[in-house]
Design a protein around this motif. Structure first.
Motif, short mmCIF file in Angstrom:
data_model
loop_
_atom_site.label_atom_id
_atom_site.label_comp_id
_atom_site.label_asym_id
_atom_site.label_seq_id
_atom_site.Cartn_x
_atom_site.Cartn_y
_atom_site.Cartn_z
N UNK A 74 1.37 -1.20 0.28
CA UNK A 74 -0.19 -0.34 -0.17
C UNK A 74 0.73 1.29 0.01
N UNK A 75 0.74 1.94 -1.32
CA UNK A 75 1.90 3.24 -1.12
C UNK A 75 0.91 4.34 0.03
N UNK A 76 -0.22 4.27 0.59
CA UNK A 76 -0.20 5.12 1.49
C UNK A 76 -1.63 4.47 2.01
N UNK A 77 -2.07 4.76 3.12
CA UNK A 77 -3.37 5.22 4.35
C UNK A 77 -4.53 5.03 4.15
N UNK A 78 -5.22 4.44 3.60
CA UNK A 78 -7.08 4.52 3.63
C UNK A 78 -7.63 3.16 3.20
#
Length: 428
Positions: free
Chosen positions: A196-200
């Motif tokens: 995952x490149x970002x939290x979400x």
């Protein structure tokens, strides 16, 4: 044919009825005349009382003194500040799917694993090649040192030393190439784990274990991640509000502060069953660099903390901006204003209990109330019954049917756009 006796009986009945009607008519006429004579003095007295002109009953309210926020409201859409679609960077088969539809993920979390056997073999091959190059480099370094020693004793010619040096430098370059090949193989192996490149929050996962994936920008995304916290709300404002909006944003920067924005969310229902509005506070972080000429609007975005996930991408919400606050404003009900062209005036009750007409300037309307100049706080303002007044008319005061405590909850969206635009340019 009827007999003479029957015709005579009918005639007698008709004559008897006519006599009874005449008798009662004569008795009723004197009573009606007496009633008319009795009513005439009463009507005369009533008209005389009306002609004298008693006090006019009016509904009144005291002019308030309070701080009034100048606000704008608009309809907006919740949008993720960052939204990314993930695709494979290698051609392989899916070995593991480590999440399911709708999961919350953290940055760096492993989401998918692909079959990496071929890439691991390439990595091992690159490591072996690098080790071989290091060994060859060591041997060439020893040969170069030996050639230097022999040249110092005049056992070999200088070209032998030069050849050894050339072989040594070529091997050093080969070593750098092998190190780069090892790094490339390591990167290729890393593509077999999708992180995952970002939290979400994840949407629909479009693959299952065993699916074939290909490295192609045109391929269907394997999954998408939308950032939920913080989150943005995009909305548009009419270009007539651009000047006060920019003044508010520039002013906030000078004060090392931000322009506050609120999202009005339906909350718990009250005792009467009405849904209360719970504001979620954020800040304006973007104003577009041009006005859309086709719609005459400017795009604006605000950012909100969303730890409880009360806002969701694609949601339709109402946004409120507080541009500034009018300090110590005189506030009256809008129903008290008398409009005559471009002029505004208000009836107030003087000390002698008569109506006095005062010209006023409308500074800012909000809900049922308005900020005005021209009267003082505490003046008794006529709200109801002003249409029957003239300057100097005696009045009888009674409370007006206005709730000033509930009025500040209603904002600029309920006022007309021209009035709000005119008020935004007034002095604070």
């Amino acid at each position: 044919m009827r007999s003479p006796i029957a015709r005579l009986s009918v005639l007698v009945l008709v004559l008897a009825g006519g006599g009874w009607w005449w008798k009662h008519k004569q008795a009723a006429e004197p009573n009606a005349a007496d009633a008319a004579k009795a009513a005439a003095p009463a009507a005369s007295g009533a008209s005389g009382a009306a002609g004298k002109g008693g006090p006019q009953a009016v509904g009144v309210l005291k002019a308030l003194l309070q701080d009034v926020p100048v606000t704008l409201e608009a309809s907006g859409t919740v949008t993720a500040l960052r939204n990314v679609d993930l695709r494979a960077q290698t051609t392989s088969t899916v070995r593991e799917v480590l999440l399911k539809d709708g999961d919350a993920v953290r940055q760096g979390q492993v989401l998918l694993r692909f079959d990496d056997r071929a890439d691991r073999a390439n990595l091992d091959k690159a490591r072996a090649q690098l080790a071989r190059s290091k060994a060859q480099l060591g041997d060439l370094e020893r040969q170069y040192r030996r050639a230097q020693e022999l040249r110092a004793q005049n056992f070999v010619a200088q070209n032998a030393v030069d050849t050894a040096l050339t072989n040594l430098e070529a091997q050093r370059a080969q070593l750098l190439s092998d190190e780069a090949a090892l790094q490339s193989a390591s990167v290729a192996l890393s593509y077999n784990e999708l992180r995952a490149p970002l939290a979400g929050r994840v949407g629909t996962v479009n693959v299952v274990a065993g699916s074939l994936v290909q490295a192609s920008a045109a391929a269907t995304p394997l999954l998408g991640i939308a950032q939920i916290n913080p989150i943005g709300v995009s909305f548009s404002l009419p270009e007539t509000q651009l000047a006060p909006l920019l003044a508010a944003t520039h002013g906030s920067k000078q004060k090392d502060d931000v322009l506050e924005a609120q999202v009005l969310m339906p909350g718990a229902r009250g005792a009467r069953g009405a849904a209360a509005e719970v504001p979620v506070k954020g800040r304006v972080n973007f104003v577009d660099n041009q006005v859309d000429p086709s719609t005459g609007t400017i795009k604006v975005r605000a950012e909100f903390e969303n730890q409880k996930e009360t806002l969701w991408p694609g949601q339709y919400v109402r946004v409120r901006l507080t541009l500034r606050t009018i300090k110590d404003a005189v506030v009256v009900p809008q129903a008290a204003l008398i409009l005559r062209g471009n002029e505004r005036s208000i009836y107030i009750v003087g000390a002698d209990k008569t109506a006095q007409l005062k010209p006023v300037q409308l500074r800012y309307p909000f809900g049922e109330m308005a900020v005005v100049e021209g009267i003082a706080a505490g003046d008794t303002v006529v709200v109801d019954g002003k249409q029957h007044l003239r300057p100097g008319t005696p009045v009888k005061e009674q409370p007006a049917a206005v709730n000033p405590a509930a009025a500040p909850a209603k904002r600029a969206s309920e006022a007309s756009a021209p009035a709000a635009a005119a008020a935004s340019g007034a002095k604070t």
